[in-house]
Design a protein around this motif. Structure first.
Motif, PDB file in Angstrom:
ATOM      1  N   PRO A 128       0.900  -1.117   0.111  1.00  0.00           N
ATOM      2  CA  PRO A 128       0.096   0.081   0.012  1.00  0.00           C
ATOM      3  C   PRO A 128       0.840   1.292   0.006  1.00  0.00           C
ATOM      4  O   PRO A 128       0.583   2.389  -0.789  1.00  0.00           O
ATOM      5  CB  PRO A 128      -0.771  -0.188   1.210  1.00  0.00           C
ATOM      6  CG  PRO A 128      -0.900  -1.611   1.499  1.00  0.00           C
ATOM      7  CD  PRO A 128       0.379  -2.088   1.317  1.00  0.00           C
ATOM      8  N   ASP A 129       2.084   1.312   0.695  1.00  0.00           N
ATOM      9  CA  ASP A 129       2.822   2.350   0.872  1.00  0.00           C
ATOM     10  C   ASP A 129       3.532   2.742  -0.540  1.00  0.00           C
ATOM     11  O   ASP A 129       3.582   3.745  -1.066  1.00  0.00           O
ATOM     12  CB  ASP A 129       3.980   2.113   1.823  1.00  0.00           C
ATOM     13  CG  ASP A 129       3.282   2.103   3.255  1.00  0.00           C
ATOM     14  OD1 ASP A 129       2.095   2.615   3.358  1.00  0.00           O
ATOM     15  OD2 ASP A 129       4.206   1.900   4.087  1.00  0.00           O
ATOM     16  N   ALA A 131       2.336   1.657  -3.594  1.00  0.00           N
ATOM     17  CA  ALA A 131       1.302   2.139  -4.497  1.00  0.00           C
ATOM     18  C   ALA A 131       0.815   3.751  -4.194  1.00  0.00           C
ATOM     19  O   ALA A 131       0.910   4.442  -5.188  1.00  0.00           O
ATOM     20  CB  ALA A 131       0.005   1.178  -4.325  1.00  0.00           C
ATOM     21  N   HIS A 132       0.751   3.969  -3.142  1.00  0.00           N
ATOM     22  CA  HIS A 132       0.505   5.516  -2.772  1.00  0.00           C
ATOM     23  C   HIS A 132       1.658   6.369  -3.351  1.00  0.00           C
ATOM     24  O   HIS A 132       1.388   7.344  -3.927  1.00  0.00           O
ATOM     25  CB  HIS A 132       0.495   5.575  -1.104  1.00  0.00           C
ATOM     26  CG  HIS A 132       0.328   7.055  -0.747  1.00  0.00           C
ATOM     27  ND1 HIS A 132       1.187   7.812  -0.429  1.00  0.00           N
ATOM     28  CD2 HIS A 132      -0.894   7.858  -0.645  1.00  0.00           C
ATOM     29  CE1 HIS A 132       0.885   9.088  -0.278  1.00  0.00           C
ATOM     30  NE2 HIS A 132      -0.449   9.341  -0.298  1.00  0.00           N
ATOM     31  N   ASP A 133       3.089   5.979  -2.970  1.00  0.00           N
ATOM     32  CA  ASP A 133       4.272   6.867  -3.623  1.00  0.00           C
ATOM     33  C   ASP A 133       4.020   6.637  -5.140  1.00  0.00           C
ATOM     34  O   ASP A 133       4.242   7.797  -5.621  1.00  0.00           O
ATOM     35  CB  ASP A 133       5.518   6.329  -3.008  1.00  0.00           C
ATOM     36  CG  ASP A 133       5.675   6.401  -1.429  1.00  0.00           C
ATOM     37  OD1 ASP A 133       4.512   7.096  -0.867  1.00  0.00           O
ATOM     38  OD2 ASP A 133       6.335   5.550  -0.963  1.00  0.00           O
ATOM     39  N   ARG A 135       1.390   6.472  -6.928  1.00  0.00           N
ATOM     40  CA  ARG A 135       0.339   7.383  -7.441  1.00  0.00           C
ATOM     41  C   ARG A 135       0.843   8.818  -7.446  1.00  0.00           C
ATOM     42  O   ARG A 135       0.473   9.547  -8.142  1.00  0.00           O
ATOM     43  CB  ARG A 135      -0.778   6.883  -6.545  1.00  0.00           C
ATOM     44  CG  ARG A 135      -2.035   7.554  -7.040  1.00  0.00           C
ATOM     45  CD  ARG A 135      -3.484   6.997  -6.209  1.00  0.00           C
ATOM     46  NE  ARG A 135      -3.680   5.833  -6.759  1.00  0.00           N
ATOM     47  CZ  ARG A 135      -3.552   4.504  -6.004  1.00  0.00           C
ATOM     48  NH1 ARG A 135      -3.037   4.684  -5.017  1.00  0.00           N
ATOM     49  NH2 ARG A 135      -3.973   3.534  -6.410  1.00  0.00           N
ATOM     50  N   GLU A 136       1.270   9.390  -6.191  1.00  0.00           N
ATOM     51  CA  GLU A 136       1.656  10.538  -5.737  1.00  0.00           C
ATOM     52  C   GLU A 136       2.566  10.956  -6.673  1.00  0.00           C
ATOM     53  O   GLU A 136       2.653  12.120  -7.387  1.00  0.00           O
ATOM     54  CB  GLU A 136       2.069  10.841  -4.449  1.00  0.00           C
ATOM     55  CG  GLU A 136       0.895  10.748  -3.622  1.00  0.00           C
ATOM     56  CD  GLU A 136      -0.168  11.526  -3.577  1.00  0.00           C
ATOM     57  OE1 GLU A 136      -0.060  12.811  -3.978  1.00  0.00           O
ATOM     58  OE2 GLU A 136      -1.173  11.117  -3.454  1.00  0.00           O
ATOM     59  N   ASN A 137       3.599  10.259  -7.083  1.00  0.00           N
ATOM     60  CA  ASN A 137       4.913  10.760  -7.895  1.00  0.00           C
ATOM     61  C   ASN A 137       4.319  10.777  -9.339  1.00  0.00           C
ATOM     62  O   ASN A 137       4.835  11.427 -10.094  1.00  0.00           O
ATOM     63  CB  ASN A 137       5.997   9.521  -7.882  1.00  0.00           C
ATOM     64  CG  ASN A 137       7.499  10.585  -8.087  1.00  0.00           C
ATOM     65  OD1 ASN A 137       7.738  11.401  -8.124  1.00  0.00           O
ATOM     66  ND2 ASN A 137       8.130   9.538  -9.038  1.00  0.00           N
ATOM     67  N   GLU A 152      -7.365  10.005 -12.146  1.00  0.00           N
ATOM     68  CA  GLU A 152      -7.417   8.450 -11.550  1.00  0.00           C
ATOM     69  C   GLU A 152      -5.916   8.058 -12.153  1.00  0.00           C
ATOM     70  O   GLU A 152      -5.517   8.012 -13.240  1.00  0.00           O
ATOM     71  CB  GLU A 152      -8.582   7.891 -12.304  1.00  0.00           C
ATOM     72  CG  GLU A 152      -8.812   6.548 -11.817  1.00  0.00           C
ATOM     73  CD  GLU A 152      -9.895   5.771 -12.416  1.00  0.00           C
ATOM     74  OE1 GLU A 152     -10.938   5.903 -11.629  1.00  0.00           O
ATOM     75  OE2 GLU A 152     -10.054   5.485 -13.838  1.00  0.00           O
ATOM     76  N   ASN A 154      -4.868   4.033 -11.524  1.00  0.00           N
ATOM     77  CA  ASN A 154      -5.023   2.633 -11.121  1.00  0.00           C
ATOM     78  C   ASN A 154      -3.959   1.824 -11.104  1.00  0.00           C
ATOM     79  O   ASN A 154      -2.928   1.925 -12.064  1.00  0.00           O
ATOM     80  CB  ASN A 154      -6.152   1.948 -11.700  1.00  0.00           C
ATOM     81  CG  ASN A 154      -7.746   2.866 -11.755  1.00  0.00           C
ATOM     82  OD1 ASN A 154      -7.858   3.136 -10.634  1.00  0.00           O
ATOM     83  ND2 ASN A 154      -8.142   3.243 -12.930  1.00  0.00           N
TER      84      ASN A 154
END
Length: 177
Positions: A128-129, A131-133, A135-137, A152, A154
């Motif tokens: 999850p970390d 994926a979050h990083d 997504r943000e980058n 979006e 995904n």
């Protein structure tokens, strides 16, 4: 396969519609209603006043997103199993280049874009970390470089790279012994 290109339109300050056939042709007027002599490319929110258009190909957004995703620690590779295998073979062909857009699919509209990424993570990192990083980058890079709003991102984690697995991307093959 032909690359799809999307045109990003900037807000126009003064436009006259021409033609009665519904062709949508437009003359952009400059100072005192005189037609502008050149169309200056402008992205949404461009300080140049929005005279002209900028076309951004889907492949451009795919490459930006691919590079941004690979920058995140914990991401081993992008793409599904077959795509990675085929890509590794293609990368080893003399003159072949790595495909930075592998594992990235985009849908680009006039002002917005949506992205799908297939990633492989390193064993031991919190998915999850990562994926979050990612997504943000990806959002930051695409919005900064294209001016498009990312609506979006995904992320599909298709595999975990184990430390003892041989990597098609990191193994150096020697031509001499």
């Amino acid at each position: 396969m032909a690359a799809k290109t999307t045109t990003v339109s900037a807000p126009q300050s003064s436009t006259e519609q021409l033609g009665g056939s519904g062709a949508g042709a437009a003359v952009h007027t400059g100072v005192a209603g005189v037609p502008a002599t050149s169309a200056t490319p402008a992205a949404p929110g461009d300080a140049a006043g929005g005279r002209g258009r900028t076309s951004i190909a889907d492949g451009v957004v795919e490459k930006i997103a691919g590079m941004a995703a690979r920058e995140v620690p914990g991401v081993f590779a992008l793409g599904g199993g077959f795509a990675r295998t085929l890509g590794a073979v293609r990368d080893r062909v003399p003159g072949g280049r790595p495909n930075v857009a592998r594992g990235v699919k985009v849908e680009v509209g006039e002002r917005q874009t949506a992205l799908d990424l297939d990633i492989v993570v390193e064993y031991g990192v919190p998915i999850p970390d990562v994926a979050h990083d990612v997504r943000e980058n990806v959002i930051a890079a695409v919005e900064r470089m294209t001016g498009l709003e990312v609506v979006e991102v995904n992320i599909a984690v298709g595999d975990v790279h184990l430390p003892d697995e041989e990597s098609e991307e990191r193994v150096e093959t020697s031509r001499v012994s």
